[in-house]
Design an enzyme around this catalytic site. Structure first.
Site, PDB file in Angstrom:
ATOM      1  CD  GLU A   1     -47.139  23.464   1.032  1.00 56.85           C
ATOM      2  OE1 GLU A   1     -46.705  22.867   0.030  1.00 56.85           O
ATOM      3  OE2 GLU A   1     -46.389  24.028   1.853  1.00 56.85           O
TER       4      GLU A   1
ATOM      5  CG  ASN B   1     -47.565  24.691   5.307  1.00 60.68           C
ATOM      6  OD1 ASN B   1     -47.930  24.615   6.471  1.00 60.68           O
ATOM      7  ND2 ASN B   1     -47.864  23.774   4.405  1.00 60.68           N
TER       8      ASN B   1
END
Length: 689
Positions: A417, A473
């Protein structure tokens, strides 16, 4: 769409933890002493000579719990110290300090003199102290800080950074000539492959030596033994350099084959001076090869292997990240019970026992450096400063060299991320793409045998080409998206990836074992204080139903194995807590969703009634849902047979609109596996409002 195949042949071995166990079991001139006792600590601000220390054993962390009344936790500096007794005569000996992990910055002193500084809390470091240590009593002191720094990874993340000496510490004593323990705190022995198959394994054992004497008759002997301790190959060469490579061929090897057969060999590397043994390092070895196909997924030793399992943090109630061996063993037993084939070790290198247990139990691993961001929160997780980059480069090297030899590791993780500067939504952030490419190249230069991967929560097109594999994700059914949309999303991602294999690095939903709802009203629960257990199972059922039909997904990793504290969370039953675990933080309760996966992943016969903790009911009509891998199960309510049903394709049986009686209700299911009777029961109470 074209088929892009990424193929890897390699051989690996387990390193320092297994090496220590082997040293304890058989004679070796190398002495390894565990230094976990006799420690004491105090805040660095208490500088008075008479200031009191608190006795403690390591592994230890000072902030396993948040500051009372807040979700925050202490980020400061502590001083640890202990006496270091040297009973051995120093002549002809060398002394090394080995720390498995100090979070996050360690400054080491011996007898008030500087030994060294290490940046990063999740990798080991080793310093030679021969010139500083004295025979008799010494004072070992470690200043430990977990304060925020942009030159120490991670600088942000959705988890707490526990400060302390949170992994074991050792004293290593060798002769003047030894296999080098100080090279990035690695075992000093690396096993490379040239060709691996079920017919033969051609390998090269690379050993790094540290030679201080002027001996001319040094030689290196490497021996490989099988699981029955039978010698199957050996090689002996004179020492002509500090780096020695020994080619070895093994005919018809037993392959390390995941859970089917996690077969391990033992490699013993011995340094001799004439006929005198100077040093010995023992490793365990697994032979295997694998590939990832962008259309068909993961293949181990030529056979398809469906990779699914959990993401896992190193955290347990009462100890934070300062885990004991029994904590790792319990987690592995739970991982095996669920039936997982793989694990993602998030978001940093984990401690040695987890890699050893994965080797022994055939669990495929994704392991990564702590270059992570908190996704859509206020901080990016990446800064372009040179200090940040240098620490990432250092930790990457430490991860590879320290864990290089584990057969369980298939994937090196680059980042999680880390948001890209797209010139639109994230224009304010430093652009990480050039540095991600650099780290990918570093991985490849150090170890071309494994694949690289990264996890993203935003548009994948910016990351295509920066790693071998990409994974998402995504929390369908939790953050506004409805669960059915998972199918369209990953079909589109698969097509847009242009041959780069696409996987799932995180998915899931929060759940409190004390919060329940029926009928279930699905809404955006992400920021809600109400996380009913039934909502978690709804999300997991919808996601897994889509994933199971898409073999091109090379990985499916649940977020997360167990609940854990996170200072930034203001949701669910408890603030400062990420409750997306399928198990409670103390490992005492497995949530309903755990049994959903056990029914789908573990062939051991089972049947489980969901919503069993929803004991107080105000609606007399309810669905009764069961997870089972049996051919059929029969439901009884208060001793009365309701009916017999077979599970659907995701191992689920649902009886709709079952009427509860006033007061106490006993729910029971029965089914058979061959002659074995499988049952489950629970008690619910219904009272009229």
């Amino acid at each position: 769409m074209g088929n892009k195949i990424l193929t890897v042949f390699f051989i690996c071995v387990c390193i320092f933890g297994a090496n220590i166990q082997a040293m304890e079991k058989e004679h070796s001139p190398r002495i390894i002493k565990l230094l976990n006792e006799k420690w004491e600590y105090r805040p660095i601000s208490t500088v008075g000579k008479k200031a009191l220390f608190t006795p403690v054993a390591i592994p230890h962390t000072w902030n396993a719990a948040p500051v009372e009344g807040t979700t925050l936790y202490e980020r400061k500096t502590m001083v640890y110290q202990r006496p270091l007794e040297i009973a051995e005569a120093k002549e002809g000996k060398r002394f090394f300090l080995y720390f498995e992990g100090v979070n996050s910055v360690a400054q080491v002193f011996l007898n008030r003199r500087t030994v060294g500084e290490h940046l990063g809390g999740y990798t080991a470091f080793c310093y030679e102290i021969t010139d500083l240590v004295k025979q008799g009593e010494n004072l070992l002191e470690v200043w430990v800080s977990n304060a925020y720094r942009t030159d120490v990874l991670p600088i942000s993340g959705d988890f707490n950074i526990n400060g302390g000496i949170h992994r074991p510490c050792y004293l290593i004593i060798t002769g003047e000539d030894c296999i080098n323990p100080a090279f990035y705190a690695s075992p000093g022995v690396f096993i490379h492959q040239d060709n691996i198959s079920d017919k033969q394994a051609d390998i090269r054992v690379k050993t790094l030596l540290s030679v201080k004497s002027k001996q001319q008759d040094l030689k290196l002997k490497t021996t490989i033994t099988d699981a029955e301790n039978k010698v199957i190959a050996s090689n002996e060469v004179p020492v002509t350099d500090s780096i020695i490579e020994q080619p070895i061929r093994i005919e018809h090897p037993h392959l390390w084959n995941g859970k089917k057969n996690p077969y391990l060999y033992k490699v013993t590397v011995e340094l001799y001076n004439g006929s005198d043994l100077e040093d010995r390092v023992v490793q365990r070895t697994g032979f295997r090869y694998f590939k990832v196909d962008s259309d068909k997924g993961f293949f181990l030793n030529g056979e398809y292997l469906n990779l699914y399992g959990f993401c896992r943090h190193e955290d347990v109630a009462g100890r934070g990240s300062a885990l004991l061996l029994e904590d790792y063993q319990l987690d592995m037993e739970l991982i095996k019970e669920a039936g997982a084939t793989a694990m993602r070790l998030a978001h940093y290198p984990h401690a040695e026992p987890m890699y050893d247990l994965a080797d022994e139990n055939g669990i495929v691993l994704w392991t990564e450096i702590p270059m992570c961001g908190p996704g859509g929160q206020a901080y990016t997780g990446y800064v372009g400063a040179e200090g940040y980059k240098n620490n990432a480069r250092q930790v990457l090297k430490e991860l590879v060299y320290q864990k290089f030899n584990h057969p369980s590791i298939c994937f090196w993780g680059i980042c999680n991320e880390i948001l890209v500067n797209d010139g639109k939504k994230f224009i304010e952030y430093d652009n990480p793409i050039p540095f991600i490419k650099e780290l990918n190249n570093m991985y490849k230069s150090l170890d071309s045998s494994r694949l690289t991967a990264l996890a993203t929560c935003v548009e994948q097109s910016y990351y295509i080409g920066t790693s071998d594999l990409i994974a998402w994700n995504k929390y369908f059914g939790w953050y506004k998206d409805a669960a059915p949309s998972v199918s369209k999303f990953f079909d589109d991602a698969y097509k847009a990836a242009k041959g780069t294999p696409v996987g799932v690095s995180e998915y899931g939903a929060g759940a409190s074992i004390n919060q329940h709802q029926w009928p279930l009203r699905i809404e955006d629960r992400a920021d809600s204080r109400f996380h009913p257990e039934e909502a978690q199972t709804y999300c997991h059922e919808g996601n897994w139903e889509a994933f199971a039909k898409r073999p091109f997904l090379w990985s499916k990793f649940i977020w997360v194995f167990a609940d854990f504290p996170s200072y930034m969370r203001m949701e669910g039953e408890v603030e400062g807590y990420n409750d997306k675990g399928l198990i409670t933080r103390d490992r005492r309760i497995k949530k309903d969703a755990f049994y959903f996966y056990k029914a789908n992943w573990n062939p051991e016969p089972m049947a489980y009634i969901t919503s069993r903790r929803f004991t107080q009911r105000t609606n007399n009509l309810t669905d009764i849902k069961v997870y089972t891998n049996l051919k059929e199960v029969t439901l009884y309510l208060n001793g009365v047979k309701i009916g017999t049903m077979a599970p659907d394709e995701i191992k689920r049986v649902v009886w709709n609109n079952v009427r509860l009686a006033e007061g106490r209700n006993v729910v029971r299911i029965e089914g058979k596996s061959g002659k074995m009777l499988v049952t489950d029961d629970c008690v619910w109470y219904y009272f009229t409002k």
